[in-house]
Enzyme design. Structure first.
Site, mmCIF file in Angstrom:
data_model
loop_
_atom_site.group_PDB
_atom_site.id
_atom_site.type_symbol
_atom_site.label_atom_id
_atom_site.label_comp_id
_atom_site.label_asym_id
_atom_site.label_seq_id
_atom_site.Cartn_x
_atom_site.Cartn_y
_atom_site.Cartn_z
ATOM 1 N N ASP A 1 0.868 -1.180 0.000
ATOM 2 C CA ASP A 1 0.000 0.000 0.000
ATOM 3 C C ASP A 1 0.909 1.235 0.000
ATOM 4 O O ASP A 1 2.063 1.166 0.405
ATOM 5 C CB ASP A 1 -0.899 0.032 1.242
ATOM 6 N N ASP B 1 3.792 1.300 -4.397
ATOM 7 C CA ASP B 1 2.891 2.037 -5.291
ATOM 8 C C ASP B 1 2.705 1.190 -6.550
ATOM 9 O O ASP B 1 3.682 0.926 -7.277
ATOM 10 C CB ASP B 1 3.523 3.395 -5.635
ATOM 11 N N VAL B 2 1.474 0.785 -6.839
ATOM 12 C CA VAL B 2 1.248 -0.125 -7.971
ATOM 13 C C VAL B 2 1.600 0.477 -9.326
ATOM 14 O O VAL B 2 1.792 -0.245 -10.305
ATOM 15 C CB VAL B 2 -0.219 -0.637 -8.030
ATOM 16 N N ASN C 1 -5.625 -5.398 -6.177
ATOM 17 C CA ASN C 1 -6.805 -4.787 -5.540
ATOM 18 C C ASN C 1 -6.735 -3.263 -5.493
ATOM 19 O O ASN C 1 -7.782 -2.607 -5.541
ATOM 20 C CB ASN C 1 -6.916 -5.353 -4.112
ATOM 21 N N TYR D 1 -13.620 5.952 -14.220
ATOM 22 C CA TYR D 1 -13.680 4.744 -13.390
ATOM 23 C C TYR D 1 -14.243 3.585 -14.204
ATOM 24 O O TYR D 1 -13.678 2.485 -14.214
ATOM 25 C CB TYR D 1 -14.537 5.012 -12.146
ATOM 26 N N LYS E 1 -12.256 0.128 -15.125
ATOM 27 C CA LYS E 1 -12.732 -1.170 -14.616
ATOM 28 C C LYS E 1 -13.150 -2.092 -15.763
ATOM 29 O O LYS E 1 -13.025 -3.316 -15.664
ATOM 30 C CB LYS E 1 -13.847 -0.951 -13.596
ATOM 31 N N THR F 1 -16.517 0.912 2.458
ATOM 32 C CA THR F 1 -15.080 1.142 2.663
ATOM 33 C C THR F 1 -14.779 2.639 2.557
ATOM 34 O O THR F 1 -15.646 3.439 2.200
ATOM 35 C CB THR F 1 -14.212 0.435 1.588
ATOM 36 N N THR G 1 -15.349 7.886 1.277
ATOM 37 C CA THR G 1 -15.152 8.975 2.249
ATOM 38 C C THR G 1 -15.426 10.370 1.676
ATOM 39 O O THR G 1 -16.053 11.193 2.353
ATOM 40 C CB THR G 1 -13.720 8.891 2.848
#
Ligand SMILES: NC(=O)c1ccc[n+]([C@@H]2O[C@H](COP(=O)([O-])OP(=O)(O)OC[C@H]3O[C@@H](n4cnc5c(N)ncnc54)[C@H](O)[C@@H]3O)[C@@H](O)[C@H]2O)c1
Length: 259
Positions: free
Chosen positions: A38, A59-60, A86, A154, A158, A191, A195
């Site tokens: 992460d 960092d992906v 993920n 997004y 995806k 999750t 936020t």
């Protein structure tokens, strides 16, 4: 613990929060040797402490850091059995307001990050001591099956994860490489990704109402409910599945809107 993935070596990206955290916990409960990455140090340390899993800051979007992660796992265990791509972020808003830097960052994390994971995780899996083997699980979304007008980027990322997964699965299968690759498509799940929409109580209530209304089961999912599907895909129970889409969305993609 029932040992469903006993002794398997697993890496989960974005494992310091939400769905990734639930997967770290669930995989550890079922006997896996779990590593997770992460960008968030503090949350990573908290999850490592709570689960006994190993945290690596990662960092992906960085190919160098994927190399480092896989070298570390190779040197510790000599193999990788399960990879969950993920880590992901929400997007850019509707088409007319897209900022190009934000779009490129979104693709770097949600698409390039998944590709790099498959490339470097796949290479390590191909060198596993007993011969090539493993399961790769790419986290897409219900928005990778049906589009959202409100978040063009997004949905685009995806959807890309879904077809990238199919391409990788078929590539391995046709070359006789026993690495499976499937996509997992969660619906709205409670999750931190939401936020920004929970600044006030009124905002939060509005969001919850909206998410419940779009879900035939009438509620928001729990991270563990998504982690349970990841666990199935990580285990040998799913040994005949590759290139497939596994939807866990309370029925949200099953019905035409309003019908
Ligand atoms: N929660 C949902 O309703 C939902 C629904 C469908 C799909 N998803 C997908 O599930 C995945 C996990 O989302 P979540 O809901 O648990 O969100 P989250 O925000 O709770 O967790 C995401 C984690 O990814 C980490 N991260 C962000 N950028 C990173 C990077 N560049 N490298 C490594 N880690 C990074 C964050 O620090 C965070 O810990 C995402 O791919 C998301 O798109 C979530």
């Amino acid at each position: 613990m029932t040992g469903r993935i006993e002794g398997k070596v697993a890496f989960i990206s974005g494992g310091a929060s939400g769905l990734g955290e639930a997967m770290v916990q669930r995989f550890a409960e079922e006997g896996a040797i779990v590593y997770f990455g992460d960008v968030n140090d503090a949350s990573g340390a908290r999850v490592a402490e709570a689960t006994g899993a190993t945290f690596i800051k990662h960092d992906v979007a960085s190919e160098e850091q994927w190399n480092d992660v896989m070298s570390r796992i190779k040197s510790d265990h000599g193999q990788l059995d399960v990879l969950v791509n993920n880590a992901g972020i929400l997007g850019t808003g509707p088409l007319e307001t897209i900022d190009l830097d934000a779009w490129n960052r979104l693709f770097a994390i949600n698409v390039t990050g998944v590709m790099l994971g498959c490339k470097h995780g796949g290479l390590l899996m191909q060198g596993n001591p007993g011969g090539a083997s493993g399961s790769i699980i790419n986290i897409s979304s219900n928005a990778g099956i049906l589009a959202t007008a409100s978040d063009c980027g997004y949905s685009a990322t995806k959807g890309a994860v879904k077809l990238m997964t199919q391409s990788i699965a078929i590539n391995f299968a046709r070359r006789g490489i026993a690495i499976r690759c499937n996509s997992l498509h969660p619906g709205p799940t409670d999750t931190a990704i939401f936020t920004p929409w929970r600044e006030t109580e009124a905002d939060s209530n509005r969001l919850d109402k909206h998410l419940k209304e779009m879900t035939p089961l009438g509620r928001i999912g729990k991270p563990r409910e998504i982690a349970n599907m990841a666990l199935y895909l990580a285990s040998d129970e799913s040994s005949f599945s590759t290139g497939s889409q596994f939807v866990v969305d309370g029925g949200g993609t099953s019905a035409l809107a309003g019908m």
